[in-house]
Design a protein around this motif. Structure first.
Motif, short mmCIF file in Angstrom:
data_model
loop_
_atom_site.label_atom_id
_atom_site.label_comp_id
_atom_site.label_asym_id
_atom_site.label_seq_id
_atom_site.Cartn_x
_atom_site.Cartn_y
_atom_site.Cartn_z
N GLY A 90 11.15 16.30 54.59
CA GLY A 90 11.92 15.07 54.81
C GLY A 90 12.60 14.55 53.56
N ALA A 140 14.41 15.93 51.71
CA ALA A 140 15.77 16.45 51.58
C ALA A 140 16.77 15.36 51.90
CB ALA A 140 15.96 17.63 52.54
N GLU A 141 16.30 14.41 52.68
CA GLU A 141 17.21 13.32 53.04
C GLU A 141 17.56 12.46 51.85
OE1 GLU A 141 14.88 12.86 57.27
OE2 GLU A 141 15.98 11.16 56.48
N ALA A 179 27.59 14.46 46.63
CA ALA A 179 28.26 15.06 45.47
C ALA A 179 28.71 13.96 44.50
CB ALA A 179 29.48 15.85 45.94
N ARG A 183 19.59 19.10 33.84
CA ARG A 183 19.25 20.52 33.79
C ARG A 183 17.74 20.70 33.96
NH1 ARG A 183 23.20 21.12 35.60
NH2 ARG A 183 25.19 21.00 34.53
N ASP A 231 16.95 20.57 37.48
CA ASP A 231 17.28 21.85 38.14
C ASP A 231 16.16 22.85 37.98
OD1 ASP A 231 20.90 22.11 37.62
OD2 ASP A 231 19.67 21.30 39.24
N VAL A 232 15.64 22.95 36.76
CA VAL A 232 14.60 23.94 36.50
C VAL A 232 13.34 23.62 37.31
CG1 VAL A 232 13.05 24.89 34.76
CG2 VAL A 232 15.44 24.48 34.19
N LEU A 268 13.07 21.99 40.03
CA LEU A 268 13.27 22.19 41.46
C LEU A 268 13.26 23.66 41.85
CD1 LEU A 268 15.95 19.55 42.44
CD2 LEU A 268 13.56 19.64 43.09
N ALA A 269 13.50 24.54 40.89
CA ALA A 269 13.58 25.96 41.24
C ALA A 269 12.20 26.62 41.33
CB ALA A 269 14.45 26.70 40.22
#
Lengths: 320, 603, 329
Positions: C4, C6-7, C12, C155, C158-159, C161-162
């Motif tokens: 959830g 993700a909501e 952008a 950044r 990003d890391v 989350l990967a």
């Protein structure tokens, strides 16, 4: 445009290296076990363990180990060999990839096919009983742990132990090439369970997104132009509303391709998630590195594709 | 010499001898019923037992499919040391001596042609080797004594690192030196005067023990010219390129490569007939044509498939629910094998609250051993453990049989809080509960039934007044990192256990309770038991000859261990094994009843 | 899997719309403070009120668990009773004395379900709180200073989350099991779980706060404060932060149910609190090998989990509605 793509891809590669490094350091600083001891077996003396540790290269400084790993990876696509069993990581991963792919792609198709239409319907019939019912059910599926749903579904419908024997139960997964029919029937329950939660999320997302889109001016314009409502909704409304959803979809699929360990555990599917789980228990660094790298790769690729799609659709993004 | 086994051990098999322990089963609301006729160590009515299975008359041919949850650890006969490994190794390799499926005390010559000749000073052991035994392809030639010599010498090679070489073969002349250099070179104490004779010269009069140890896979011949290049790898690669002498072999390619062909780790293994094996030279009938082993599925799934399927067996421990299902609905497909080993709790005798003998006795008295065994599946698969030598092993009856030594802390299998309090007071806690400040480090294993047993132990300790830091880790990690490393000074290891290497009580008590066997890593004396009196008695008992004398001496040591409460026992294991209805399985009582591929046939 | 959450991903460009606390479209006949408006809208949402009530009930049960258990006449959660299992060690099902049945050690399931509220709530609330504080700090700095701080932090996000969450949790849990890690500061059980939740969730809050700050820093009151010579810290703390509180609370409340599910998932995989502490996820894990015969052991902890998470989800929805009525649901 090419410049943008190149930039994105370069960052993606850098990100993979960073993720690799992070995993490398993390699992070696906080080891879940001592791989040298595990490989040596429970009766090994300190001398043997030290030998094995040297063989595995664990004595070298961290940076050297990482450098060697990266070299092997980029020059030879060599992911190394499992500390525990000696099998090549690449072969282990590729062995398990079909199961993970089957599970992910099947679920994805089902959850989009169920979630999106429900979301659209709910958005159009806002505040009606259909809407409330659908969103209520969606919230229910979001709130339930998927492994629990899996157990319930097996309890009710599994052919070997269920109350109503419909579908093959846990552990019945067979490859597509081996037995296509069994492949499908053994995956139906896992697909449904995995898709349930996602369908619920996507229904809500679609509903929210469509409601917002339908409030935009150009929709009013389209209606004013006398276009049939159906065309207004599907052609203009949904097409615009679906764009942010696709971003999230790409990410979700990317994450799932890294292994859905909970569903794999409940349904005993030999996927990458379980491989990773076993590797972590045994501090099998090469497998952990390999699977985390693979999972990150899927996510990074998904991100890049989405970014490129956005850039294609919205030129402003390219220059940010 | 191999004297006739102690008759008392074999008598124990036919249920009912010795005081049958009647365990208080609650009758109210118990679903599933009770286990009938399970008095003594024998199996209940209707259930198979390895000692009764017929060794002859099976139908030839067919493929048996084996479903295992557990994977092999080592296929190399110089490294194999677990029951699942033994299933494959004893079907493909021929050690000097081996057991028939229904006994654990009387080995018969296998690769050897006659029983071993032990000199009167017990420092020389001579073994004559059969002729006409050939290696499988690609080596093909006849086996000679040099191959046996190489097999044993490579045990000291650091790349092979045989787990029991130091325990049983270190008394060979030159063995200590070989262990030190670790390059697998020739050991002067092993002499091969001719291709069919091998002579072992020992530094100490331990011929009996060495002769007994020749049933272990280390004595299975290994062709030096084929294996040497693999043994040079760190660690050895011979396990990926095996050569066989038994009736079966792992499927391999022309160069003898097994990995990826006859064995895919974590997935499957295939045994096919060894074309160079001659039935006339072997006691094994070898009915099956092929054995397909599939590895890794969930035990509950495996169990149901085996019980309802065809030409299937499971060859590792079935899930508890499956054992119950088999007992209730497929009784003739269930085999219960006695003497599968022990399960006990190791407590730190070296440091901490349990270094005091009275705290240990209090713990023994407080523990509800019946509850511990219920978590393992109840009476069907366990007997309450009351001392350390287990059924089937000579010395069991002399050490007290099922009831065990009659000391007060041993008398109440369900636990007795008052006796526990008494010993806590003797330990110096007047309130009857622990009042010291130490927090006990308890490390158990994940999974069932280890985790529930560990939880019961944890609760028992809390009831005694202890504070505990309770952790559960993967079993292999528990052994290799925590409980097997004395330096970690873990206070309580609830999930340890032992099964003897061969039918001699020394194999049960020596490595696990002798102070001289406390190793810095891979330690099997988990409680760091180091009582000088007991150590001396063990030294003396090791040198005795004749199984009657040995049984008596080691039984006395067992009673000493009980008097010292060196560890806290709870289960004499009886191992369940299941087969499909159309398999005439024969289980090896010396390998926890695992189905023997060389004796099993299809119906 | 944080399905959830993700909501929560902003669109952008990273800007997040400011909450419409002034309520354009609201029928403000007399002037009310934004908070009063918020509360009035919330009060009208019956479903959200019911779920708030349920949550309060759960909190009360968690705090007063021993009392509840004794009032219901149940034995304690770690009272092992081997008489309640049959000869093979299988547990008995629901009965008058044990309405939810017992587990294989004879412990009462209802009692353990009640005590399980403690773990779920502590993890959900404390874990989310820590993540929120971290994420707010990071997001504030990134949004305010922009430039390379912003890029660096983005950044990092990003890391993080990967890396797969569950597997990271498994690794940490196993590593910290016996002796703890990071010099003993992170102990196994609740410590590791809260640490992991903070580690994984701060990125969501950080992104949202960053987006909000990007909008806010352009507003006039910030320019005014700056012209008066206020320091960066003062502007961030006195001017910007108060406007963030409401949305932060709302987004954080959406994270709580995710984290409860995360703790349950980790416990299911074997990481987390150890027995005898009761945790719903751990009960589900123990129930899995026997779920086809001991259905009660699988059903009741799962239902408890479902209801708790559902209540938090409904509450979160209600809060969001009350905050952003323009996105009329």
């Amino acid at each position: 445009m090419t410049g943008y793509v190149v930039r994105r891809v370069l960052w993606g590669v850098l990100l993979l290296i960073l993720v690799s490094a992070l995993t490398f350091v993390l699992f070696r600083i906080l080891p879940t076990a001592d791989p040298a001891r595990l490989r040596a077996g429970p009766n090994a003396g300190p001398r043997v363990i030290a030998e094995i540790r040297a063989n595995l290269g664990l004595n070298k400084p961290l940076l050297t180990q990482f450098w060697l790993y990266m070299k092997g990876l980029f020059l030879h696509f060599d992911l190394g060999y499992s500390y525990y069993s000696g099998a090549s990581v690449k072969s282990l991963v590729f062995d398990r990839l079909p199961a993970t792919l089957s599970l992910t792609i099947g679920s994805a198709i089902i959850w989009m096919a169920i979630g999106l239409p429900i979301g659209i319907l709910s958005a159009l019939r806002r505040r009606s009983r259909t809407d409330r019912g659908a969103m209520g059910a969606a919230l229910l599926f979001i709130s339930a742990p998927e492994y629990w749903l899996g157990l319930i579904v097996l309890y009710l419908f599994a052919a070997d132990i269920g109350q109503i024997k419909v579908f093959p139960g846990a552990g019945s997964y067979t490859g597509l090439t081996a037995d296509p029919q069994k492949w499908v029937t053994s995956l139906i329950l896992p697909w449904l369970v995995l898709a349930a939660g996602f369908a619920a999320v996507y229904a809500r997302l679609m509903r929210g997104s469509l409601i917002e889109t339908m409030g935009e001016d150009y929709i009013r314009t389209a209606r004013a132009k006398g276009l049939p409502e159906r065309r207004v909704v599907l052609h203009h409304g949904v097409r615009a509303a679906i764009t942010p959803i696709l971003t999230i979809f790409a990410l979700d699929v990317g994450v799932l391709l890294g292994g859905a360990v909970l569903i794999e555990t409940v349904f005993d599917i030999p996927g990458i998630g379980r491989l990773n789980y076993a590797a972590i228990t045994h501090a099998d660094f090469p497998i952990i590195q390999g699977t985390v790298l693979l999972a990150a790769l899927f996510i990074v690729v998904a991100n890049i594709l989405v970014d490129i799609a956005y850039a294609y659709l919205d030129p402003r993004v390219r220059y940010s | 010499m191999f004297d006739s086994i102690s008759r008392s051990a074999s008598l124990a098999l036919v249920g009912g001898v010795g005081a049958a322990l009647t365990l208080g089963l609650s009758a109210c609301g118990s679903s599933g019923g009770s286990v009938s006729g399970s008095s003594g160590t024998g199996a209940p009515a209707g259930v198979l037992t390895p000692v009764n299975e017929s060794l002859t008359g099976g139908a030839r041919g067919g493929t048996l499919t084996v479903l295992n949850h557990q994977d092999f650890e080592h296929l190399d006969p110089g490294q194999a040391y677990s029951s699942v490994d033994y299933e494959a190794v004893y079907a493909t390799q021929r050690p000097l001596y081996s057991y028939e499926p229904n006994t654990f005390a009387a080995p018969i010559p296998d690769l050897a042609s006659a029983p071993p000749e032990i000199s009167s000073d017990h420092k020389t052991v001579t073994v004559h080797i059969r002729s006409g035994v050939h290696f499988s392809p690609p080596v093909n030639r006849e086996v000679t004594s040099a191959d046996v010599a190489y097999a044993i010498e490579r045990g000291a090679n650091a790349n092979v690192a045989n787990p029991y070489f130091a325990t049983y073969f270190a008394s060979l002349q030159g063995a200590q030196q070989a262990l030190k250099t670790g390059n697998g070179g020739a050991i002067p104490g092993i002499v091969t005067p001719d291709p069919h004779t091998i002579v072992f010269h020992l530094e100490e009069p331990k011929g009996q023990i060495l002769a007994s140890a020749l049933v272990l896979p280390l004595s299975a011949p290994v062709p030096a010219e084929f294996a040497r290049k693999y043994d040079a790898h760190k660690p050895t690669e011979y396990g990926n390129y095996l050569v066989a002498t038994g009736p079966y072999m792992f499927k391999s390619n022309g160069e003898g490569k097994v990995l990826g062909i006859g064995y895919e780790p974590g997935k499957s293994a295939t045994l096919v007939r060894n074309p160079n094996w001659r039935a006339a030279t072997d006691h094994r009938p070898a009915y099956l044509n092929q054995v397909d082993i599939r590895i890794g599925a969930d035990p509950n799934v495996i169990g149901r498939q085996v019980l309802e399927g065809s030409h299937l067996v499971q060859n590792d421990t079935p899930a508890q629910a499956i054992v119950q299902l088999a007992y209730e609905q497929h009784r003739s497909q269930l085999e219960i094998s006695p003497g599968a080993g022990t399960n006990y709790i190791a407590v730190n005798n070296h440091k901490g609250p349990f270094a005091n003998v009275n705290t240990r006795k209090a713990f023994w008295a407080a523990l509800n051993r019946v509850a511990m065994n219920k978590a393992r599946g109840g009476e069907l698969v366990t007997n309450v453990m009351t001392h350390f030598i287990y059924p089937e092993i000579p010395g069991f009856e002399q050490a007290g049989g099922l009831k065990g030594p009659r000391v007060d802390y041993n008398e109440h299998p369900q636990g007795d809080a008052q006796i526990a309090e008494k010993y806590m007071r003797l330990a110096g806690y007047p309130s009857g509960k622990y009042t010291g400040g130490a927090t006990l480090q308890v490390v158990g294993a994940t999974g069932s039934p280890e985790a529930p047993d560990a939880e019961i132990v944890n609760q028992t300790l809390k009831n005694l007044g202890f504070k505990t830091k309770f952790s559960l880790v993967d079993k292999s990690v528990m052994y290799s990192k925590f409980c097997g490393t004395p330096a970690e000074e873990i206070d309580v290891c609830p999930n340890v256990g032992w099964a003897a290497d061969f039918g001699d009580p020394q194999g049960v008590l020596d490595v696990t309770f002798n102070g001289k066997h406390i190793e810095p890593t891979g330690n099997n004396n988990w409680g760091q038991v180091n009582d000088p009196t007991i150590n001396r008695k063990m030294e003396a008992a090791e040198l005795l000859v004749g199984s009657q004398a040995r049984a008596a001496a080691w039984a006395a040591i067992d009673r000493e261990l009980v008097a010292q409460a060196a560890a806290i026992p709870f289960a004499f294991d009886k191992e369940p094994n299941i087969e499909a209805h159309d398999v005439a399985g024969v289980g090896d009582v010396w390998n926890i009843g695992s189905w023997d591929y060389s004796y099993t046939s299809l119906k | 899997m944080s399905v959830g959450a993700a909501e929560l991903l902003p669109g952008a460009g990273g800007r997040v719309d400011l909450p419409d606390l002034a309520g354009a479209g609201a029928l403000a006949t007399r002037s009310m403070t934004p908070l009063q408006l918020f509360w009035r809208r919330f009060r009208r949402d019956r479903v959200a009120l019911v779920s708030l009530g349920f949550i309060v009930l759960i909190i009360v049960v968690a705090i007063a668990a021993p009392l509840v258990v004794s009032l219901l006449g149940l034995p304690g959660p770690s009272v092992q009773n081997p008489n309640l299992t049959n000869a093979f060690g299988s547990p008995l099902g629901p009965s008058a004395a044990h309405p939810f049945g017992v587990d294989p050690l004879g412990q009462d399931v209802a009692s353990r379900v009640i005590y399980g509220t403690r773990v779920s709530l502590i993890v959900g609330i404390v874990g989310t709180a820590v993540a929120t504080v971290l994420g707010t700090i990071v997001g504030l700095l990134a949004g305010y200073y922009r430039g390379w701080t912003d890029t660096l932090l983005s950044r990092m996000v990003d890391v993080v989350l990967a890396i797969p969450v569950l597997l990271l949790g498994l690794g940490l849990g196993a590593a910290c099991e016996v002796r703890g890690c990071l010099g003993g500061h992170v102990q196994s059980g609740l410590g590791v779980i809260i640490f992991l939740i903070a580690l994984v969730n701060w990125t969501y809050i950080a992104r949202i706060v960053r987006g909000l700050v990007l909008s806010l820093r352009e507003q006039e009151f910030v320019a005014a404060a700056r012209s008066q010579g206020a320091s960066d810290a003062r502007i961030m703390g006195r001017e910007i932060l108060p406007n963030l509180l409401a949305p932060i609370v709302v987004y954080a409340s959406l994270l709580i149910p995710q984290n409860i599910l995360l703790e349950a998932a980790l416990s299911y995989l074997g990481v987390g609190v150890r027995p005898p502490t009761a945790s719903w996820g751990q009960m589900l894990a123990a129930a899995t090998p026997i779920f086809n015969t001991a259905w009660w052991y699988m059903a009741f902890p799962g239902i408890a989990l479902l209801l708790t998470v559902l209540a938090f989800n409904l509450l979160g929805d209600g809060l969001q509605d009350a905050l952003n009525p323009r996105i009329a649901r």
